[in-house]
Motif scaffolding. Structure first.
Motif, PDB file in Angstrom:
ATOM      1  N   MET A  91      52.206  44.851  36.976  1.00 35.33           N
ATOM      2  CA  MET A  91      51.674  44.892  38.340  1.00 35.33           C
ATOM      3  C   MET A  91      52.823  44.811  39.341  1.00 35.33           C
ATOM      4  SD  MET A  91      48.749  42.454  40.010  1.00 35.33           S
ATOM      5  CE  MET A  91      49.196  41.225  38.814  1.00 35.33           C
ATOM      6  N   SER A  92      52.775  45.607  40.365  1.00 34.04           N
ATOM      7  CA  SER A  92      53.828  45.618  41.371  1.00 34.04           C
ATOM      8  C   SER A  92      53.875  44.300  42.116  1.00 34.04           C
ATOM      9  CB  SER A  92      53.573  46.765  42.367  1.00 34.04           C
ATOM     10  OG  SER A  92      54.433  46.657  43.474  1.00 34.04           O
ATOM     11  N   ASN A  93      55.125  43.853  42.403  1.00 39.47           N
ATOM     12  CA  ASN A  93      55.279  42.615  43.155  1.00 39.47           C
ATOM     13  C   ASN A  93      54.791  42.771  44.583  1.00 39.47           C
ATOM     14  OD1 ASN A  93      56.400  41.218  40.990  1.00 39.47           O
ATOM     15  ND2 ASN A  93      58.482  41.922  41.468  1.00 39.47           N
ATOM     16  N   THR A  94      54.693  44.022  45.074  1.00 38.84           N
ATOM     17  CA  THR A  94      54.281  44.248  46.448  1.00 38.84           C
ATOM     18  C   THR A  94      52.783  44.518  46.569  1.00 38.84           C
ATOM     19  OG1 THR A  94      54.806  46.608  46.289  1.00 38.84           O
ATOM     20  CG2 THR A  94      56.561  45.148  47.059  1.00 38.84           C
ATOM     21  N   ALA A  95      52.053  44.456  45.454  1.00 36.11           N
ATOM     22  CA  ALA A  95      50.621  44.749  45.513  1.00 36.11           C
ATOM     23  C   ALA A  95      49.889  43.650  46.266  1.00 36.11           C
ATOM     24  CB  ALA A  95      50.051  44.891  44.100  1.00 36.11           C
ATOM     25  N   SER A  96      49.198  44.029  47.329  1.00 37.29           N
ATOM     26  CA  SER A  96      48.360  43.075  48.052  1.00 37.29           C
ATOM     27  C   SER A  96      47.011  42.919  47.360  1.00 37.29           C
ATOM     28  CB  SER A  96      48.154  43.550  49.493  1.00 37.29           C
ATOM     29  OG  SER A  96      49.376  43.580  50.190  1.00 37.29           O
ATOM     30  N   LEU A  97      46.522  44.024  46.822  1.00 41.17           N
ATOM     31  CA  LEU A  97      45.226  44.018  46.143  1.00 41.17           C
ATOM     32  C   LEU A  97      45.290  45.011  44.994  1.00 41.17           C
ATOM     33  CD1 LEU A  97      42.186  42.983  46.367  1.00 41.17           C
ATOM     34  CD2 LEU A  97      41.739  45.177  47.463  1.00 41.17           C
ATOM     35  N   GLU A  98      44.788  44.600  43.837  1.00 40.57           N
ATOM     36  CA  GLU A  98      44.760  45.505  42.693  1.00 40.57           C
ATOM     37  C   GLU A  98      43.466  45.325  41.920  1.00 40.57           C
ATOM     38  OE1 GLU A  98      47.363  46.930  38.814  1.00 40.57           O
ATOM     39  OE2 GLU A  98      48.023  45.204  39.992  1.00 40.57           O
ATOM     40  N   LEU A  99      42.790  46.428  41.678  1.00 36.01           N
ATOM     41  CA  LEU A  99      41.642  46.455  40.771  1.00 36.01           C
ATOM     42  C   LEU A  99      42.124  47.065  39.467  1.00 36.01           C
ATOM     43  CD1 LEU A  99      40.355  46.334  43.675  1.00 36.01           C
ATOM     44  CD2 LEU A  99      38.389  47.490  42.682  1.00 36.01           C
ATOM     45  N   ARG A 100      41.985  46.331  38.388  1.00 34.85           N
ATOM     46  CA  ARG A 100      42.500  46.792  37.109  1.00 34.85           C
ATOM     47  C   ARG A 100      41.363  46.892  36.096  1.00 34.85           C
ATOM     48  NH1 ARG A 100      47.401  43.573  34.386  1.00 34.85           N
ATOM     49  NH2 ARG A 100      48.417  44.235  36.323  1.00 34.85           N
ATOM     50  N   SER A 101      41.089  48.119  35.670  1.00 38.42           N
ATOM     51  CA  SER A 101      40.071  48.396  34.639  1.00 38.42           C
ATOM     52  C   SER A 101      38.736  47.737  34.974  1.00 38.42           C
ATOM     53  CB  SER A 101      40.566  47.925  33.269  1.00 38.42           C
ATOM     54  OG  SER A 101      41.753  48.592  32.909  1.00 38.42           O
ATOM     55  N   VAL A 102      38.329  47.869  36.225  1.00 38.12           N
ATOM     56  CA  VAL A 102      37.116  47.197  36.700  1.00 38.12           C
ATOM     57  C   VAL A 102      35.867  47.995  36.321  1.00 38.12           C
ATOM     58  CG1 VAL A 102      35.834  46.647  38.803  1.00 38.12           C
ATOM     59  CG2 VAL A 102      38.196  45.901  38.561  1.00 38.12           C
ATOM     60  N   THR A 103      34.911  47.299  35.756  1.00 39.55           N
ATOM     61  CA  THR A 103      33.618  47.882  35.396  1.00 39.55           C
ATOM     62  C   THR A 103      32.509  47.088  36.067  1.00 39.55           C
ATOM     63  OG1 THR A 103      34.400  48.715  33.262  1.00 39.55           O
ATOM     64  CG2 THR A 103      32.033  48.355  33.483  1.00 39.55           C
ATOM     65  N   ARG A 104      31.503  47.807  36.566  1.00 34.70           N
ATOM     66  CA  ARG A 104      30.355  47.137  37.191  1.00 34.70           C
ATOM     67  C   ARG A 104      29.093  47.846  36.762  1.00 34.70           C
ATOM     68  NH1 ARG A 104      27.395  43.491  38.373  1.00 34.70           N
ATOM     69  NH2 ARG A 104      26.994  42.692  40.470  1.00 34.70           N
ATOM     70  N   ARG A 105      28.154  47.071  36.234  1.00 40.00           N
ATOM     71  CA  ARG A 105      26.884  47.610  35.736  1.00 40.00           C
ATOM     72  C   ARG A 105      25.723  46.952  36.469  1.00 40.00           C
ATOM     73  NH1 ARG A 105      29.613  45.696  31.134  1.00 40.00           N
ATOM     74  NH2 ARG A 105      30.773  47.343  30.008  1.00 40.00           N
ATOM     75  N   PHE A 106      24.622  47.690  36.556  1.00 42.82           N
ATOM     76  CA  PHE A 106      23.401  47.170  37.158  1.00 42.82           C
ATOM     77  C   PHE A 106      22.224  47.511  36.255  1.00 42.82           C
ATOM     78  CE2 PHE A 106      26.314  47.936  40.665  1.00 42.82           C
ATOM     79  CZ  PHE A 106      26.231  46.749  41.388  1.00 42.82           C
ATOM     80  N   GLU A 146      25.913  52.134  34.769  1.00 44.60           N
ATOM     81  CA  GLU A 146      27.320  51.765  34.942  1.00 44.60           C
ATOM     82  C   GLU A 146      27.879  52.534  36.127  1.00 44.60           C
ATOM     83  OE1 GLU A 146      29.819  50.462  31.582  1.00 44.60           O
ATOM     84  OE2 GLU A 146      30.949  52.304  31.996  1.00 44.60           O
ATOM     85  N   VAL A 147      28.106  51.828  37.221  1.00 45.13           N
ATOM     86  CA  VAL A 147      28.561  52.461  38.465  1.00 45.13           C
ATOM     87  C   VAL A 147      30.070  52.664  38.451  1.00 45.13           C
ATOM     88  CG1 VAL A 147      28.666  52.234  40.973  1.00 45.13           C
ATOM     89  CG2 VAL A 147      26.614  51.510  39.739  1.00 45.13           C
ATOM     90  N   LEU A 148      30.802  51.647  38.031  1.00 42.84           N
ATOM     91  CA  LEU A 148      32.251  51.758  37.890  1.00 42.84           C
ATOM     92  C   LEU A 148      32.608  51.565  36.426  1.00 42.84           C
ATOM     93  CD1 LEU A 148      33.446  49.700  41.000  1.00 42.84           C
ATOM     94  CD2 LEU A 148      33.284  52.187  40.783  1.00 42.84           C
ATOM     95  N   SER A 149      33.508  52.402  35.929  1.00 42.08           N
ATOM     96  CA  SER A 149      33.828  52.406  34.498  1.00 42.08           C
ATOM     97  C   SER A 149      35.337  52.341  34.311  1.00 42.08           C
ATOM     98  CB  SER A 149      33.272  53.660  33.827  1.00 42.08           C
ATOM     99  OG  SER A 149      31.880  53.815  34.081  1.00 42.08           O
ATOM    100  N   GLY A 150      35.883  51.150  34.323  1.00 38.89           N
ATOM    101  CA  GLY A 150      37.327  51.011  34.140  1.00 38.89           C
ATOM    102  C   GLY A 150      38.122  51.553  35.308  1.00 38.89           C
ATOM    103  N   ALA A 151      37.680  51.265  36.523  1.00 34.57           N
ATOM    104  CA  ALA A 151      38.338  51.783  37.726  1.00 34.57           C
ATOM    105  C   ALA A 151      39.615  51.008  38.028  1.00 34.57           C
ATOM    106  CB  ALA A 151      37.388  51.704  38.921  1.00 34.57           C
ATOM    107  N   ASP A 152      40.649  51.728  38.473  1.00 30.58           N
ATOM    108  CA  ASP A 152      41.936  51.147  38.849  1.00 30.58           C
ATOM    109  C   ASP A 152      42.285  51.554  40.274  1.00 30.58           C
ATOM    110  OD1 ASP A 152      42.807  50.020  36.203  1.00 30.58           O
ATOM    111  OD2 ASP A 152      42.700  52.134  35.630  1.00 30.58           O
ATOM    112  N   LEU A 153      42.809  50.593  41.037  1.00 27.87           N
ATOM    113  CA  LEU A 153      43.245  50.886  42.402  1.00 27.87           C
ATOM    114  C   LEU A 153      44.255  49.835  42.826  1.00 27.87           C
ATOM    115  CD1 LEU A 153      42.951  52.505  45.087  1.00 27.87           C
ATOM    116  CD2 LEU A 153      41.174  50.857  45.738  1.00 27.87           C
ATOM    117  N   THR A 154      45.354  50.279  43.416  1.00 26.13           N
ATOM    118  CA  THR A 154      46.374  49.357  43.917  1.00 26.13           C
ATOM    119  C   THR A 154      46.632  49.651  45.392  1.00 26.13           C
ATOM    120  OG1 THR A 154      47.443  49.189  41.758  1.00 26.13           O
ATOM    121  CG2 THR A 154      48.746  48.538  43.662  1.00 26.13           C
ATOM    122  N   LEU A 155      46.632  48.596  46.197  1.00 26.38           N
ATOM    123  CA  LEU A 155      46.982  48.691  47.611  1.00 26.38           C
ATOM    124  C   LEU A 155      48.229  47.852  47.852  1.00 26.38           C
ATOM    125  CD1 LEU A 155      43.509  48.107  49.345  1.00 26.38           C
ATOM    126  CD2 LEU A 155      44.546  50.286  48.721  1.00 26.38           C
TER     127      LEU A 155
END
Length: 227
Positions: free
Chosen positions: A1-16, A24-33
């Motif tokens: 993970m970057s030392n400058t990452a303010s927010l990171e979603l790593r392999s995020v899954t969300r089911r309802f 399954e709305v999110l399936s292993g989603a990744d995002l770095t800000l």
């Protein structure tokens, strides 16, 4: 993970759970800000945009994966711990301003600071500074009902910035305004975010607004991909 990452979603899954079964709305989603970066989220309705924002803002817990805030695993913390991070580190702006109608513009901006332990004189000073930045000098004592739609949204943005958050999350922040007002308010929002050096994720359906940000992402098959 970057030392400058303010927010990171790593392999995020969300089911309802639905009547038709598990969705399954999110399936292993990744995002770095990273600090100082403004990212546009442009995704059709029903693809998980609101779910992604809720997870990024620690309003929901992922079913799998993790959300890191300033390097700290935060998405699966308890409610009190996640609330504490939201209060100090994350600013939220929505399509509708959600201002408290019984309080003035300056009070709407000062109250979140006071809830965070800031003394009233300092909170009022910060609120006046932000109102001036958004061209609302002389409107400090006006209640939301006495402000135009654009003015109300400027107050809502100032409120989101009041505690100097590390991350700003915005969901169609100018979607309820006419085109001219939307352009002006959006320009002021970008200037304020860049001026404070925070990371921002801004959901919008407007491709012209999206192009004014640093990069564009979308959602496809439950994952975050380049827009």
């Amino acid at each position: 993970m970057s030392n400058t990452a303010s927010l990171e979603l790593r392999s995020v899954t969300r089911r309802f759970k639905t009547e038709a079964g598990v969705l399954e709305v999110l399936s292993g989603a990744d995002l770095t800000l990273v600090a100082g970066e403004i990212v546009a989220l442009v995704a059709p309705s029903g693809t998980g945009k609101s779910t992604l924002l809720h997870l990024a803002g620690l309003l929901e817990k992922p079913d799998a994966g993790e959300v890191y805030f300033a390097g700290q695993a935060a998405g699966t913390l308890g409610d009190d711990a996640r609330t504490a991070i939201r209060r100090t580190g994350i600013g939220f702006v929505y399509q509708f301003h959600h201002l408290l109608p019984e309080f003035s513009a300056i009070e709407n901006i000062a109250l979140p600071q006071m809830a965070n332990g800031v003394a009233k004189p300092a909170a009022d000073a910060r609120a006046r500074e932000l109102l001036a930045d958004f061209g609302l000098e002389g409107r400090e004592q006006h209640r939301p009902g006495k402000l135009s739609g654009g003015e109300q949204q400027r107050v809502a943005i100032a409120r989101a910035l009041a505690n100097r958050p590390r991350v700003l999350l915005a969901d169609e922040p100018t979607g309820n305004l006419d085109v001219g007002t939307s352009d002006r308010v959006f320009a002021e929002l970008l200037e304020a975010v860049r001026g404070q050096g925070m990371a921002a994720l801004i959901a919008t359906h407007n491709p012209e607004l999206a192009r004014r940000m640093d990069r564009v992402v979308t959602l496809r098959d439950g994952k975050v991909v380049a827009g």
